[in-house]
Design an enzyme around this catalytic site. Structure first.
Site, mmCIF file in Angstrom:
data_model
loop_
_atom_site.group_PDB
_atom_site.id
_atom_site.type_symbol
_atom_site.label_atom_id
_atom_site.label_comp_id
_atom_site.label_asym_id
_atom_site.label_seq_id
_atom_site.Cartn_x
_atom_site.Cartn_y
_atom_site.Cartn_z
ATOM 1 N N CYS A 123 0.921 -1.145 0.051
ATOM 2 C CA CYS A 123 0.083 -0.063 -0.029
ATOM 3 C C CYS A 123 1.174 1.320 -0.042
ATOM 4 C CB CYS A 123 -1.078 0.072 1.186
ATOM 5 S SG CYS A 123 -1.783 1.650 1.432
ATOM 6 N N GLY A 124 0.701 2.138 -0.883
ATOM 7 C CA GLY A 124 1.531 3.395 -1.384
ATOM 8 C C GLY A 124 1.268 4.194 0.088
ATOM 9 N N HIS A 125 0.012 4.643 0.429
ATOM 10 C CA HIS A 125 -0.306 5.551 1.614
ATOM 11 C C HIS A 125 0.484 4.553 2.883
ATOM 12 C CE1 HIS A 125 -2.849 7.838 -0.604
ATOM 13 N NE2 HIS A 125 -3.721 6.843 -0.889
ATOM 14 N N CYS A 126 0.341 3.420 3.028
ATOM 15 C CA CYS A 126 1.300 2.775 4.073
ATOM 16 C C CYS A 126 2.539 3.206 4.220
ATOM 17 C CB CYS A 126 0.896 1.236 4.250
ATOM 18 S SG CYS A 126 -0.843 0.868 4.173
#
Length: 504
Positions: free
Chosen positions: A64-67
């Site tokens: 996950c990019g946001h993670c």
């Protein structure tokens, strides 16, 4: 001789300074390399959480990019909060890992990253609704770790606690005891992750001042009427009052960060959501604002909330709902059931009429769909929203359908296995293996419950719909299909994989 002493002394000092520098670098490196965020999984989660009255857990996925963006900020915050008195523990769980799926299900994780605040040994779980950068995380969690409501005793307390750009809930009581005060404390504890709370015995200290008669809840806000007083101390009634009063008549979605908390509140309400998007530099903006606010005021309290969005600031919303900028000005409604309604290339005079048609139930729902593919000759067939009925519900076939996301690592890992399954059934006219991109097509939520990816359903030729929760090997999936396919159709022989010599 003196010069030799001086030189020797300088060498000694330099050596000491160098040693101290190396030691400080070493200490700093060791501290930086040490992870202050606890790593939890299904094996140690319960034992760890039950030991803490207050612990914060991030549910994440490695892909996950946001993670990935949050990770260094979360670690910095964990370092600072580890020195707090008492320490505030930050932890993380890879919720995409198969053994941890039950944890993700228990805490209703529907996207990544999701952060939960767990209290009383995990008996109480609340959403983290604070900032995503280190300083903001630290400030938010220090407040969350303290009392749910702060006492306001002076003008200085008002200045430090009440931010006029944010919503603040304050209870006014003649004394801090009794049934009303106890219910206020219950409310503050329940909603503390969403709102800031305070209590006072002196209403004159508060913004907009004045006297109050008896115990009172005052909601302070930076929009519409600037404060509302409420005196029904039933906890459910108080919660309903705060949630409804916290949403502006028209929520503004633009690049101004002070509006973002109200946008979050708007999307978290259970109401149907009306969203009008246009370019805020458009010459007819004032006409749209005026007409839209009139309609929003007329429908206030009727189960629908209103948002006015700048199309330049709303690209993520457009992407999520499958909208296009060349359709603006547009108005879009999403109901709690998932049904959507769309009117594109809107004029100010269309707003009231279109909303009336929606409220009357005469509008046809909008369904987002990718185009039906002209060529669909791969082993795993592509299904889109517009072909879902024909392929899955009306084909008279036994259909296994995967709901996937293009960015999902587990979906990519499963893809070659599904290809093998589909090839195995190529000579069986009664079985279809198919896939649908759930990020680009709307789903009938009454039929499919898709909370994560991949999600797989099987519908037999006779109409029996099952969610597949079995193993992810070719053999597991084939066995499931053979056991659950329509018994009225005769299964064709399934092609077996060739046996390798080293397996004999």
């Amino acid at each position: 001789m003196a010069s030799r002493v001086c030189v020797g002394f300088l060498v000694l000092v330099s050596s000491i300074l160098l040693l101290l520098l190396l030691l400080s670098v070493s200490v700093y490196a060791d501290e930086g390399e040490h992870e202050h965020v606890l790593t939890l999984d299904h094996s140690n989660f319960s034992d760890t959480v039950t030991k803490h009255d207050f612990i914060v857990v991030e549910f994440y996925a490695p892909w996950c990019g946001h993670c990935k963006k949050l990770a260094p900020e979360y670690e910095k915050a964990a370092l600072v909060l580890s020195r707090h008195d008492p320490p505030v523990i930050l932890a993380k769980v890879d919720a995409s890992d198969e053994p941890n799926r039950e944890l993700a299900k228990k805490f209703e994780i529907q996207g990544f990253p999701t952060i939960k605040i767990l209290r009383n040994g995990g008996k109480s779980a609340q959403e983290y609704n604070g900032p995503r950068e280190a300083d903001g995380i630290v400030a938010y969690l220090k407040k969350q770790a303290g009392p749910a409501s702060a006492e306001i005793k002076s003008a200085e307390d008002v200045s430090s606690l009440i931010d006029e750009t944010r919503i603040f809930v304050v209870g006014v009581f003649p004394k801090f005891s009794g049934e009303e005060f106890e219910k206020f404390k219950v409310l503050a504890e329940k909603l503390r992750s969403d709102y800031d709370f305070g209590h006072t015995s002196n209403a004159k200290l508060l913004p907009h001042g004045g006297s109050v008669n008896g115990p009172t809840i005052r909601l302070l806000k930076p929009f519409d009427e600037l404060f509302i007083d409420f005196q029904d101390f039933d906890v459910d009634a108080l919660e309903k009052f705060i949630v409804e009063a916290s949403v502006p008549i028209v929520t503004v979605y633009d690049k101004d960060p002070s509006n973002h908390p109200f946008v979050n509140t708007f999307f978290n309400t259970p109401n149907a959501k009306a969203m009008l998007f246009l370019n805020f530099s458009e010459e007819h903006l004032d006409a749209f604002k005026s007409k839209y606010k009139d309609v929003a005021t007329a429908y206030k309290g009727k189960g629908i909330s209103f948002l006015l969005g700048d199309s330049e600031a709303s690209q993520n919303v457009f992407q999520y709902f499958g909208l296009k900028e060349d359709q603006t000005p547009l108005i879009f409604i999403q109901k709690k059931s998932g049904q959507k309604y769309l009117k594109t290339n809107l004029k100010p005079g269309h707003i009231a009429t279109w909303l009336k048609e929606y409220m009357d139930g005469s509008l046809k729902p909008f369904v987002r769909s990718e185009p039906i593919p002209d060529v669909n000759n791969e082993p795993v067939k592509v299904v889109v929203a517009d072909s879902l009925q024909d392929v899955v519900f009306n084909s008279g076939k036994n259909v296994m359908l995967e709901f996937y996301a293009p960015w999902c690592g587990h979906c990519k890992k499963l893809a070659p296995t599904l290809d093998e399954v589909a090839v195995s059934f190529e000579n069986d006219p009664d079985v279809i293996i198919a896939k649908l991109d759930a990020t680009a097509n709307d789903l009938p939520t009454e039929a499919f419950d898709v909370q994560g990816f991949p999600t797989i359903y099987f519908r037999s030729a006779s109409g029996n719909l099952l969610k597949y929760d079995g193993g992810r090997t070719k053999e597991d999936i084939i066995e499931f299909i053979q056991n659950n396919r329509d018994k009225s159709t005769q299964p064709s022989p399934v092609e077996s994989s060739p046996v390798k010599k080293d397996e004999l």
